[in-house]
Design an enzyme around this catalytic site. Sequence first.
Site, PDB file in Angstrom:
ATOM      1  N   CYS A   1       0.827  -1.208   0.000  1.00 33.25           N
ATOM      2  CA  CYS A   1       0.000   0.000   0.000  1.00 33.25           C
ATOM      3  C   CYS A   1       0.862   1.260   0.000  1.00 33.25           C
ATOM      4  O   CYS A   1       1.681   1.462   0.904  1.00 33.25           O
ATOM      5  CB  CYS A   1      -0.922  -0.004   1.219  1.00 33.25           C
ATOM      6  SG  CYS A   1      -1.836   1.533   1.424  1.00 33.25           S
ATOM      7  N   ARG A   2       0.675   2.092  -0.982  1.00 26.90           N
ATOM      8  CA  ARG A   2       1.437   3.338  -1.106  1.00 26.90           C
ATOM      9  C   ARG A   2       1.274   4.220   0.135  1.00 26.90           C
ATOM     10  O   ARG A   2       2.231   4.792   0.641  1.00 26.90           O
ATOM     11  CB  ARG A   2       0.984   4.084  -2.361  1.00 26.90           C
ATOM     12  CG  ARG A   2       1.772   5.323  -2.617  1.00 26.90           C
ATOM     13  CD  ARG A   2       1.340   5.982  -3.920  1.00 26.90           C
ATOM     14  NE  ARG A   2       0.973   7.339  -3.589  1.00 26.90           N
ATOM     15  CZ  ARG A   2      -0.063   7.988  -4.034  1.00 26.90           C
ATOM     16  NH1 ARG A   2      -0.886   7.411  -4.859  1.00 26.90           N
ATOM     17  NH2 ARG A   2      -0.300   9.221  -3.693  1.00 26.90           N
TER      18      ARG A   2
END
Length: 107
Positions: free
Chosen positions: A54-55
Amino acid sequence: MLDFTSLHLLLSLLTVVVQFTRIQGGALQLDSSNFDSIIGNNELVFINFYADWCRFSNILAPTWDETADKVQEIFPDKGRVVIGKVDCDTECEYSMYFMLCAYYCLG
């Protein structure tokens, strides 16, 4: 100039270093072996439920670890305050238990 294989090896090594640094950061890594005891033996536990892919989790990670270090300085006594983190890819049961459907999630 680096060839493709050398560049790939260098990037892989940097990824390992970054991951190792994150794991060794200020936030306590929680998993099934310590989750219940940390929750039960501390007055306040603030947890970042994250996923490595997840960024947004990756953006938060350094700030979260820095916050954990500062909180540890302010509350050095055991049993008071813990800033923790749970990798929800490896600890899937917590995602289901807390009904998490997006990352990062603070709780």
